[in-house]
Design an enzyme around this catalytic site. Sequence first.
Site, PDB file in Angstrom:
ATOM      1  N   TYR A   1       0.943  -0.911   0.520  1.00  0.00           N
ATOM      2  CA  TYR A   1       0.090  -0.333   0.110  1.00  0.00           C
ATOM      3  C   TYR A   1       0.888   1.155   0.090  1.00  0.00           C
ATOM      4  CZ  TYR A   1      -4.741  -2.114   1.545  1.00  0.00           C
ATOM      5  OH  TYR A   1      -6.105  -2.188   0.752  1.00  0.00           O
TER       6      TYR A   1
ATOM      7  N   LYS B   1      -1.382  -0.377  -4.597  1.00  0.00           N
ATOM      8  CA  LYS B   1      -2.247  -0.133  -3.786  1.00  0.00           C
ATOM      9  C   LYS B   1      -2.790   1.631  -3.566  1.00  0.00           C
ATOM     10  CE  LYS B   1      -6.533  -1.725  -3.232  1.00  0.00           C
ATOM     11  NZ  LYS B   1      -7.279  -1.217  -1.141  1.00  0.00           N
TER      12      LYS B   1
END
Lengths: 303, 303, 303, 303
Positions: free
Chosen positions: D137, D166
């Site tokens: 992330y 992400k």
Amino acid sequence: MTHSPIGGLWPALFTPVDQNGNPDFQQLEKIVELCIKQKLDGLYVLGSTGQGFLFSEKQRMDITQTVMETVNGAMPVIAQVGALNTRESIRLAQAAQEQGVYGISTVGPIYYQSGVRNALEHYKAIGSSIDIPFFPYHIGNHSVFGGDARHYIEQILTLPNIAGMKLTTQNLYEVSLIHILSQDKLVLFSGADELFCQATLCGTVGAIGSFFNLWGEECKFVREEFIKGNFELGNRFMLTFQEIIHDVLPNIWSFFHQAMLLKHDINIGLPNPPLGMGNGEWNEKDVLEICDRISAVTGLVSN
Amino acid sequence: MTHSPIGGLWPALFTPVDQNGNPDFQQLEKIVELCIKQKLDGLYVLGSTGQGFLFSEKQRMDITQTVMETVNGAMPVIAQVGALNTRESIRLAQAAQEQGVYGISTVGPIYYQSGVRNALEHYKAIGSSIDIPFFPYHIGNHSVFGGDARHYIEQILTLPNIAGMKLTTQNLYEVSLIHILSQDKLVLFSGADELFCQATLCGTVGAIGSFFNLWGEECKFVREEFIKGNFELGNRFMLTFQEIIHDVLPNIWSFFHQAMLLKHDINIGLPNPPLGMGNGEWNEKDVLEICDRISAVTGLVSN
Amino acid sequence: MTHSPIGGLWPALFTPVDQNGNPDFQQLEKIVELCIKQKLDGLYVLGSTGQGFLFSEKQRMDITQTVMETVNGAMPVIAQVGALNTRESIRLAQAAQEQGVYGISTVGPIYYQSGVRNALEHYKAIGSSIDIPFFPYHIGNHSVFGGDARHYIEQILTLPNIAGMKLTTQNLYEVSLIHILSQDKLVLFSGADELFCQATLCGTVGAIGSFFNLWGEECKFVREEFIKGNFELGNRFMLTFQEIIHDVLPNIWSFFHQAMLLKHDINIGLPNPPLGMGNGEWNEKDVLEICDRISAVTGLVSN
Amino acid sequence: MTHSPIGGLWPALFTPVDQNGNPDFQQLEKIVELCIKQKLDGLYVLGSTGQGFLFSEKQRMDITQTVMETVNGAMPVIAQVGALNTRESIRLAQAAQEQGVYGISTVGPIYYQSGVRNALEHYKAIGSSIDIPFFPYHIGNHSVFGGDARHYIEQILTLPNIAGMKLTTQNLYEVSLIHILSQDKLVLFSGADELFCQATLCGTVGAIGSFFNLWGEECKFVREEFIKGNFELGNRFMLTFQEIIHDVLPNIWSFFHQAMLLKHDINIGLPNPPLGMGNGEWNEKDVLEICDRISAVTGLVSN
């Protein structure tokens, strides 16, 4: 005139205004005289509380002039000269020096904020325009924490005429860190009324606040007693004081207006908008009851 | 077993671990015994400092068991049972009650945070699963300020078994407000080591902190002296302590590891990752010098 | 004069200044003429980009006067009247209406910020002082999210003369929500240059930005092509544009100064401090290369 | 099995649970089969939406196993392995690799967050434990802005097995900057459902989202049409979709539960607490009406 080392309890002086928002010089004299009579330790003029940002350049110079003439050497005065345009701040700083203030203070850039580098340039320009002690504000929350704290304080210490800082934060660890990292080279004032006793444990020499216009005598007494070891008084007073601050905050300007009138017979008026917009009214009884709670804790029956 | 009103100085107890990150029960006993010998006021186990979130459910139960057996009634113990899954928190809370803890504490939702309403539901589920005092954490910065403060505290006061709160914040005004708004109905512990003396002025009855594992005796002495009126000691100690906290923070876990070994001959190991990842090493001399600075301020030559 | 429904691409007009920071009216005329020649859709004057907050009240009125005379009905003009003192904003708003602007815009309270209630009062005072379309700014990040979003927008919709809003945020969901919750009753302009194409998908009718002074023709072309279905051009352009914005941001004012001179032969000067303080210098070659990258993507060889 | 370059529309797969919060493997198979039938582009399992953080380590491995067996090569699968303890993440990552997933994803440190340096160490430990593509992330909001952006991305690019990221943020400029600064070396997925079309303009190759479990077919259709130049469909759909997201958000889990049952005859159950705690109930009519609004915009009458 010289002053012994500054510190203690300083009101962020109200600037009384008439119904059009213009300075009311007569009431201004009265409030300065009150502070002298109460033997407060200094005056911080034209800060946020003094509506500094809501007057014209000319009005700000006139206000400082009236304060200086009324004080007449009785206590040190620091003038806040922050403005949207750095050039205006410089003109205000130079005028205040001419008028004989002890020092200059300023907030960081107001609207155009682009980080610490920019704020330090702004401070440098103002600090180098004068020859008297300079007390900039602390810039934001982020500069003291993380790895850059030491570097930030080093840069503050190189500002021209740097003498100290006004630290308006409820995070007292931040206050202590600035004290520690500056190695005693900065004269620090705490700016959060609601934590003025707690802040004495954080390397500050004094406290500047709005409520000291109203309860200057009481707060000075409590602060001094607390430092002498009266923990119990400091503790009891702060909890009462914080409760009152919390209660009056949503309508603080109409409260100050009423309370100054009732307690000190001084009409500070209602501030220039947007300050105080939307404040509800207070009835006399509630205001007096709040004042009584303060008297009850300190045992002082002032006025 | 009953306890007199709780408060005072509580270590957020370290949980010593071996090289695989599993609890080292022998060292755990030693650290509990140290706290008893130093007459600290209670133990807060399996919080952030105690790596509570990094052990399995079974390990957490075993750790509490060892602590309870070693304490053997010498002081109250509060177990932190926060977990990602509320159901796991409930199982941990019920096990801890079985094991005889004084009370249960918990952080708010950890990963799935969707505001105060959700956190209060999480607290309600945990609080209603037990019959002993419950000490949830304060939820975020935003709930006490603004118009909803009173409503937030009202909801806290209706939680099942609510007894108090752990307030880990550097904003001391927030601490005071919770005290004021709860009208003395909450037993409040401050959680910021770096402000433990200042927080005594804000309605707290005690302080919980990591550094009290290492300097429990010294901090307890300072806190008590300060409350008795020794402003000067409190002031001097806090500034030294804060300076040390600031210096060790970037490598705090390797510092604790070394310092506990050198000062107390207890090996707490290096914590489970991600805790402590990237911490640099300390040399013995620097660690000892830091310990000496604390001794120099308090005048206590412990151990 | 009436205008068809407004929208499209509007520069947040630069206000050229001389070395003392005073408006340079001759260069101001030139930049307005450039915008007319490029058929841009409107002018937003004296916003942040136009140094609105750094001029005196008199200077702001003179600047608007020059703009209105030069525009001479060629396109709608919105004047930003935000100031520290609400009374000054009102005087500026009334003067701008006299001078024939299409509408008035204003930022929320600048220094004295005490929440949404206070900002709405400030807006109400300004909006009710005029009879032309009113475009306040969106107030902060917090007002649209959480349960109060609907209530906040309802209050915005009741402001006197409310016509739309300027939404300067990189959070595009916020933009969409304001569009959705206002049920098509607000004319929305996005204010983040770096997302002007993306914002067309969020209920906005137009974009206001600083870079449209420099690349107004190019950005207008891209925006219109993108809406017609040229996804590929929009995509390619935005990535190049964002990369350039990121690169020039730390020294943006010296970049604009140089680039306007080189590309359009207009000297906007260096802005009043604190704006641009600490900006480094640009060499001509780097500035030209950046301009070439924009030309390369659009295929437009302007000037 | 090899995959062509990944991208497109990926559901953040729901993990159906029974009344005790344990995985319901039969319903899990059904939802995977639905995604295959709808020709979605990949599956992101055990993320926030998939309750990844609320299952035991063993349950997470079993869930991945069932997904992999049901998918049987029909589409790439990425498994999210974030956990409180880095060692648990490593074990999960290695198990998922064994089970044949395309790649591994992970959130940053969950509870013990101490800045970017610490998060990068956590990522490094996980990335180096596997030999397949790694998709961490993005860490917080602060790392891309300011002067350190380039340095942050450089460090991301040196992570072992780094393949992409992400990016769950509503700030689309941040997404673009990561794309730009990584010079096309990262495969980026946007994670904010409410901006999935807008994010196609920011250097992303695909979108991962919760609502794609429910409206995967519709969203895939809209995304592809929009990229082909159907601005009008993208625009209309996003505004409807955002309005629905805003409306269902306060009770999102009970909505998903009902809607999946009504539209796809799949019972995902109610999630483990604290997820969904305090969600109110939905009546069938309201849920169906919301589904109809989506169908009306796309013209697709699915299922």
